[in-house]
Design an enzyme around this catalytic site. Structure first.
Site, PDB file in Angstrom:
ATOM      1  N   LYS A   1      35.122  23.502  20.645  1.00  0.00           N
ATOM      2  CA  LYS A   1      34.613  22.166  20.937  1.00  0.00           C
ATOM      3  C   LYS A   1      35.432  21.230  21.313  1.00  0.00           C
ATOM      4  O   LYS A   1      35.410  20.404  22.424  1.00  0.00           O
ATOM      5  CB  LYS A   1      33.634  21.593  19.844  1.00  0.00           C
ATOM      6  CG  LYS A   1      32.293  22.529  19.783  1.00  0.00           C
ATOM      7  CD  LYS A   1      31.741  22.279  18.511  1.00  0.00           C
ATOM      8  CE  LYS A   1      30.218  23.027  18.381  1.00  0.00           C
ATOM      9  NZ  LYS A   1      29.759  23.149  17.036  1.00  0.00           N
TER      10      LYS A   1
ATOM     11  N   GLN B   1      29.813  20.129  11.505  1.00  0.00           N
ATOM     12  CA  GLN B   1      29.533  21.565  11.634  1.00  0.00           C
ATOM     13  C   GLN B   1      28.782  22.411  10.318  1.00  0.00           C
ATOM     14  O   GLN B   1      29.211  21.828   9.278  1.00  0.00           O
ATOM     15  CB  GLN B   1      31.082  22.371  11.873  1.00  0.00           C
ATOM     16  CG  GLN B   1      30.798  23.753  11.987  1.00  0.00           C
ATOM     17  CD  GLN B   1      30.213  24.270  13.232  1.00  0.00           C
ATOM     18  OE1 GLN B   1      30.666  23.554  14.656  1.00  0.00           O
ATOM     19  NE2 GLN B   1      29.570  25.111  13.314  1.00  0.00           N
TER      20      GLN B   1
ATOM     21  N   ASP C   1      24.203  16.724  18.054  1.00  0.00           N
ATOM     22  CA  ASP C   1      23.329  17.807  17.778  1.00  0.00           C
ATOM     23  C   ASP C   1      21.854  17.731  17.901  1.00  0.00           C
ATOM     24  O   ASP C   1      21.315  18.754  18.202  1.00  0.00           O
ATOM     25  CB  ASP C   1      24.017  18.305  16.453  1.00  0.00           C
ATOM     26  CG  ASP C   1      24.766  19.380  16.174  1.00  0.00           C
ATOM     27  OD1 ASP C   1      25.005  20.293  17.233  1.00  0.00           O
ATOM     28  OD2 ASP C   1      25.312  19.735  15.273  1.00  0.00           O
TER      29      ASP C   1
END
Ligand code: NDP
Length: 305
Positions: free
Chosen positions: A55, A99, A122
């Site tokens: 990422k 995460q 997200d």
């Protein structure tokens, strides 16, 4: 029978990243705003470490400001909340990604809900879930994996999915449910299957579009697939690969790829399918969040989602 078309996530992800780069260059030129993403990782989970590194790399490639916060596994929930609050207040950061999974002692729900919805790249915050399910895609942050899966499906089926029978196997909040919401908005007739579904094989065999998000290696075999169907395999499962040498492993999807090739019309590979698209869509969401923060929705990357 002819072999299924292999839908390349790599190729499509490269196109998405290129679109994001161009939109970012326009945003910077016209507003001076550089999209900023903060990725937070707690603990040493090796798979998560790999994702976080990719990422960061992609974000830099897109021209973003990219920050990674690596916290040790013993970090308290309160400290993580304090970090998220500081990122919420940081004008240079437009996208925050914590995460998952988090260590047991931290409530994922609390952390996800602490992220400002407009920075929730997200798309897991309840506000974004609500915006997506009520059809407000222009304000929602759409979860990256389903968004990427939809783009892959359109690669094979074209823009118009209206009236197709779509079956999504898996009902998680991060993949199955938002995937079903997106497909419903595309006017598919959507069925969500899960571990309690009866006669699941026959149900799947009726699908023009089959999305597998189960987490069971190669569970879906040729008998589950309607001839000519489009298959999007979200699953990422590590299995032993003694043929590669002792102790070696490889990644496989939820679909038996080789068996499916002879029946399906099109299928995504694992790796090289949904996984790479997920990261590309995270970049897209960050650029979208930055354009929205600047009050310039016209400068969002145009992905025709
Ligand atoms: P979850 O474990 O949260 O959900 C799995 C779903 O599959 C559940 O709804 C479960 O049903 C269902 N299920 C389990 N066993 C069966 C069965 N035998 N028959 C039918 N349904 C079953 O997983 P995720 O949604 O988080 O992830 C799914 C897969 O996708 C995993 O392999 C994961 O690694 C991968 N993934 C890939 C990403 C990518 O970028 N490509 C991103 C995120 C995930 P029930 O609810 O009844 O328990």
């Amino acid at each position: 029978m002819s072999q299924a078309q292999i839908i390349s996530g790599k190729t499509l992800a490269a196109t998405v990243v290129e679109t994001v780069k161009q939109a970012t260059a326009r945003l910077i030129a016209q507003t001076g705003i550089i999209p900023g993403i903060a990725v937070v990782i707690v603990g040493e989970d090796p798979a998560s470490q790999v994702y976080v590194r990719s990422k960061g790399k992609r974000a830099e490639e897109c021209g973003f400001l990219s920050r990674t916060h690596r916290l040790d596994a013993g970090t308290s929930e309160a400290d993580l909340l304090t970090l998220v609050e500081s990122l919420n207040a940081d004008a240079a950061i437009h996208g925050i990604l914590v995460q998952l999974p988090l260590p047991q002692h931290i409530s994922e729900e609390k952390i996800v809900e602490s992220i400002l919805p407009e920075k929730d790249v997200d798309g897991f915050h309840p506000i974004n879930v609500g915006l997506l399910s009520s059809g407000n895609r222009s304000r929602a942050m759409i979860p990256c994996t389903p968004a990427g899966s939809l783009m892959l499906a359109k690669q094979a089926l074209g823009e118009n999915l209206s009236g197709l029978n779509a079956v999504v196997v898996g009902r998680s909040n991060i993949v199955g449910k938002p995937m079903a919401a997106l497909l419903l908005q595309e006017s598919c007739t959507v069925t969500i299957a899960h571990s309690r579904t009866r006669e699941i094989e026959a149900l799947c065999r009726n699908a023009d579009l089959l999305v597998a998000a189960v987490g069971r290696p190669q569970m879906i075999n040729a008998g589950w697939i309607k001839p000519g169907a489009t298959i999007i395999d979200v699953g990422i499962n590590r299995v032993d690969a003694p043929e590669k040498g002792e102790g070696k492993t490889r990644l496989v999807g939820d679909v038996d790829f080789d068996a499916a090739l002879g029946v399906a019309g099109a299928i995504t590979p694992v790796p090289g399918g949904v996984g790479v698209m997920t990261i590309a869509m995270l970049m897209a969401n960050t650029a979208i969040a930055a354009a929205r923060a600047a009050g310039r929705a016209d400068l969002e990357p145009d992905l025709s989602l």
